[in-house]
Motif scaffolding. Structure first.
Motif, mmCIF file in Angstrom:
data_model
loop_
_atom_site.group_PDB
_atom_site.id
_atom_site.type_symbol
_atom_site.label_atom_id
_atom_site.label_comp_id
_atom_site.label_asym_id
_atom_site.label_seq_id
_atom_site.Cartn_x
_atom_site.Cartn_y
_atom_site.Cartn_z
ATOM 1 N N LEU A 314 31.306 -10.010 7.939
ATOM 2 C CA LEU A 314 31.442 -10.463 6.706
ATOM 3 C C LEU A 314 31.876 -9.323 6.059
ATOM 4 N N ARG A 315 32.980 -9.426 5.349
ATOM 5 C CA ARG A 315 33.345 -8.311 4.264
ATOM 6 C C ARG A 315 33.870 -8.699 2.862
ATOM 7 N N VAL A 316 32.823 -8.821 2.019
ATOM 8 C CA VAL A 316 33.149 -9.255 0.831
ATOM 9 C C VAL A 316 33.373 -8.150 -0.326
ATOM 10 N N LYS A 317 34.347 -8.292 -0.899
ATOM 11 C CA LYS A 317 34.593 -7.176 -1.830
ATOM 12 C C LYS A 317 34.829 -7.713 -3.305
ATOM 13 N N ALA A 340 25.573 -16.235 17.198
ATOM 14 C CA ALA A 340 26.625 -15.084 17.118
ATOM 15 C C ALA A 340 26.149 -13.961 16.496
ATOM 16 N N ARG A 341 26.685 -12.714 16.682
ATOM 17 C CA ARG A 341 26.346 -11.573 16.076
ATOM 18 C C ARG A 341 26.844 -11.191 14.543
ATOM 19 N N LEU A 342 26.263 -11.580 13.520
ATOM 20 C CA LEU A 342 26.804 -11.490 12.067
ATOM 21 C C LEU A 342 26.533 -9.958 11.748
ATOM 22 N N PHE A 343 27.778 -9.122 11.622
ATOM 23 C CA PHE A 343 27.328 -7.894 10.836
ATOM 24 C C PHE A 343 27.829 -8.019 9.409
ATOM 25 N N VAL A 344 27.032 -7.638 8.372
ATOM 26 C CA VAL A 344 27.437 -7.889 7.041
ATOM 27 C C VAL A 344 28.011 -6.280 6.604
ATOM 28 N N ASN A 345 29.056 -6.204 5.857
ATOM 29 C CA ASN A 345 29.702 -4.873 5.634
ATOM 30 C C ASN A 345 29.171 -4.509 4.349
ATOM 31 N N ASP A 346 28.544 -3.365 4.222
ATOM 32 C CA ASP A 346 28.350 -2.424 3.117
ATOM 33 C C ASP A 346 26.912 -2.796 2.352
ATOM 34 N N HIS A 347 26.728 -4.366 2.467
ATOM 35 C CA HIS A 347 25.609 -4.647 1.530
ATOM 36 C C HIS A 347 24.438 -4.848 2.338
ATOM 37 N N TRP A 348 23.812 -3.732 2.788
ATOM 38 C CA TRP A 348 22.849 -3.491 3.611
ATOM 39 C C TRP A 348 21.540 -4.203 3.249
ATOM 40 N N ARG A 349 21.181 -4.089 1.918
ATOM 41 C CA ARG A 349 19.980 -4.737 1.251
ATOM 42 C C ARG A 349 20.044 -6.130 1.454
ATOM 43 N N HIS A 354 18.240 -11.341 4.132
ATOM 44 C CA HIS A 354 18.562 -12.536 4.506
ATOM 45 C C HIS A 354 18.302 -12.629 6.174
ATOM 46 N N GLY A 355 18.166 -11.450 6.863
ATOM 47 C CA GLY A 355 18.020 -11.404 8.198
ATOM 48 C C GLY A 355 19.157 -11.426 8.995
ATOM 49 N N ALA A 356 20.146 -10.685 8.623
ATOM 50 C CA ALA A 356 21.310 -10.640 9.534
ATOM 51 C C ALA A 356 21.164 -9.932 10.716
ATOM 52 N N TYR A 357 22.134 -10.187 11.639
ATOM 53 C CA TYR A 357 21.784 -9.545 12.754
ATOM 54 C C TYR A 357 21.920 -8.119 12.821
ATOM 55 N N GLY A 358 23.205 -7.544 12.033
ATOM 56 C CA GLY A 358 23.349 -6.067 11.738
ATOM 57 C C GLY A 358 24.328 -5.824 10.530
ATOM 58 N N VAL A 359 24.365 -4.639 10.333
ATOM 59 C CA VAL A 359 25.011 -3.921 9.102
ATOM 60 C C VAL A 359 26.249 -3.190 9.572
ATOM 61 N N HIS A 360 27.496 -3.275 9.085
ATOM 62 C CA HIS A 360 28.610 -2.131 9.278
ATOM 63 C C HIS A 360 28.656 -1.222 8.029
ATOM 64 N N GLY A 378 14.996 -3.740 12.739
ATOM 65 C CA GLY A 378 15.592 -4.096 14.098
ATOM 66 C C GLY A 378 16.981 -4.606 13.874
ATOM 67 N N LEU A 379 17.612 -4.267 12.725
ATOM 68 C CA LEU A 379 19.211 -4.518 12.548
ATOM 69 C C LEU A 379 20.010 -3.550 13.376
ATOM 70 N N ARG A 380 21.062 -4.292 13.629
ATOM 71 C CA ARG A 380 21.897 -3.180 14.858
ATOM 72 C C ARG A 380 22.847 -2.770 13.420
ATOM 73 N N LEU A 381 23.624 -1.428 13.897
ATOM 74 C CA LEU A 381 24.333 -0.713 12.933
ATOM 75 C C LEU A 381 25.486 -0.437 13.745
ATOM 76 N N GLY A 382 26.781 -0.739 13.090
ATOM 77 C CA GLY A 382 27.918 -0.360 13.255
ATOM 78 C C GLY A 382 28.523 0.845 12.290
ATOM 79 N N ILE A 383 29.217 1.860 12.687
ATOM 80 C CA ILE A 383 29.870 2.967 11.861
ATOM 81 C C ILE A 383 31.390 3.006 11.839
ATOM 82 N N SER A 384 31.979 3.095 10.762
ATOM 83 C CA SER A 384 33.651 3.374 10.903
ATOM 84 C C SER A 384 33.768 4.814 11.182
ATOM 85 N N THR A 385 34.661 5.196 11.679
ATOM 86 C CA THR A 385 35.276 6.526 12.196
ATOM 87 C C THR A 385 36.436 6.518 12.257
#
Length: 487
Positions: A314-317, A340-349, A354-360, A378-385
């Protein structure tokens, strides 16, 4: 960085420095290092030397001969220049005169003494450096050379000072740390200190490797990272030559098992965390990430997750405050319903709350996020490169997955980075090890299979799905395709 085939004209690297009769340092090391990149060295000799523990003999090349060598080498149209031992002020002025204005990347290794502690330059070395610094793109001082270089850079005209790589090989530390500074970017590269048979010529190898990487089109920051990788391998593969030392063995940087150094942001002298002590983020489980839609509203989860999609971002700008919080909460609820594995873009707080699966996170967001808190939760983390130095930084944090992009040119957002292509994606696959790799950028239904075959565990898509006439049918077809690929 692909090897150049025998039918291609390799890029040329002009190497200016001294000869040394046992071949463990100086131009001999420069040439081996450049050739490891499948580039062609153009050696210009400043001095003929004999260096041994009993002393050093130096014969400086006269000005006329040096001028002729340099003019001849420049006529061969080098793509980059490496400068090592400059033995006279006349030589320095000739370099400044002939190289200045050519707009070539120049790596200056400001050597005046050898690793045996012997002086190789009788002239005023400060005057030599003063003449050379205006043409340098990067200067690579060791501990003994650092303060003079710092003073000269401080005296340079605004915007004229070259970037600098402070080498840490002589420091008394368990790991070897080199600090890089250019306008807007500063980081420390660290790796284990290596006891090697060949320890002389490390400065030559490092600077020549940077020049070769620049000749192949790498950015300066990436070239420094590649050179750090090369010196690590060259030391491990060093061999004995004489009783007083051995030689490095530079090899092609992408052969075997290349490994990136640790990269930490911060000023020079700051204590970076000890390599290997960083706790890894949780993994993403045994299911491949697969098709990985990037969407701007929670409603897309209701449309795409029933189609077999198991990972989504979920990437909300364009929302903030309560509206953004509601969108994240809704997306978390839907993702849980479909396992499903939901990664929230940027809004880590909000992802934490809200207990998301992870953050990107993008590179620009890493510094502002509380990574230890995300780990504890215990959140997962994805990082852009997008380039090698960003990949080194991302892997230092031991994320759950790494995203590589843009693989192809994309219109979803403006990016200053050149596309990686399938070759670049395969290179990322080498470097990330067993960690999942997500490909992103310009990937559509025609390209997805090739991207997966190049090593991607997940394929992020934006417009290929959200812009489709029938997003659900497109998603189902892609899920079936990926299931066959990962079976």
């Amino acid at each position: 960085m692909a090897r150049v085939s025998h039918t291609e004209t390799p890029p040329r690297v002009l190497c200016i420095g001294g000869s040394e009769c046992t071949g463990v340092t100086g131009l001999a090391t420069d040439m081996r290092s450049v050739e490891a990149f499948a580039a062609h060295p153009l050696p210009v000799v400043t001095a003929v030397t004999a260096q041994h523990r009993g002393g050093a003999a130096v014969q400086v090349i006269d000005a006329a001969t040096f001028d002729s060598q340099l003019a001849c080498a420049l006529a061969a149209e080098p793509a980059a220049i490496k400068i090592g031992l400059v033995a006279s002020l006349d030589q320095a002025r000739s370099i400044a005169r002939q190289v200045g204005g050519r707009k070539l990347p120049v790596v200056l290794d400001p050597v005046s003494r050898n690793s045996l502690g012997q002086d190789l330059v009788a002239a005023d070395h400060t005057a030599i450096l003063t003449a050379l610094l205006p043409v340098a793109t990067l200067v690579t001082p060791n501990e003994a050379e650092a303060e003079p270089i710092r003073a000269l850079r401080g005296n340079a005209a605004a915007g004229a000072a070259p970037a600098v790589l402070y080498k840490g090989g002589h420091a008394a530390s368990a790991d070897c740390r080199d600090h890089f500074e250019q306008p807007g970017l500063a980081f420390t590269l660290s790796g284990p200190r290596i006891e090697a048979a060949g320890e002389r010529g490390t400065g030559c190898c490092l600077a020549a490797s940077v020049a070769a990487a620049l000749a192949l089109g790498h950015s300066l920051a990436d070239a420094v990272v590649v050179a750090k990788m090369c010196i690590d391998r060259a030391l491990r593969q060093g061999y004995a030559v004489t009783a007083q030392g051995g030689a490095l063995r530079p090899t092609p940087p992408w052969e075997g098992r290349p490994r990136l150094p640790r990269l930490d942001f911060g000023e020079r002298g700051e204590q970076a965390p000890t390599p290997g002590r960083q706790e890894a983020f949780p993994d993403c489980g045994p299911r491949p990430l697969g098709i990985y839609p990037v969407v701007d509203r929670a409603a897309w989860l209701e449309r795409l997750l029933p189609c077999g999609v198991t990972t989504i971002q979920l990437r909300v700008k364009d929302l903030a405050g309560a509206a953004l919080a509601r969108e994240v909460a809704t997306a978390v609820r839907i993702a849980r319903a479909f396992d499903a594995r939901l990664f929230v873009n940027d809004h880590w707080r909000l992802a934490l709350d809200h207990g998301a699966y992870g953050v990107h996170l993008g590179q620009e967001d890493l510094a502002g996020a509380d990574l230890p808190e995300l780990r504890r939760a215990g959140l997962r983390l994805g990082i852009s490169t997008h380039c090698l130095w960003e990949l080194a930084r991302a892997l230092t944090h031991q994320p759950s997955y790494v995203a590589c992009g843009p693989v192809y040119a994309t219109t979803s957002k403006i990016m200053p980075w050149r596309p990686q292509g399938l070759a670049g994606l395969a290179r990322w696959r080498q470097l990330v090890g067993r960690r999942p790799l997500v490909a992103i950028g310009g990937i559509d239904t025609r390209r997805a299979a090739a991207v997966a075959a190049a090593g991607a565990d997940g394929v992020a898509m934006i417009s290929a799905l959200t812009g489709s006439d029938n997003p659900q049918d497109t998603a189902r077809a892609l899920v079936r395709q990926f299931r066959r690929h990962y079976r």
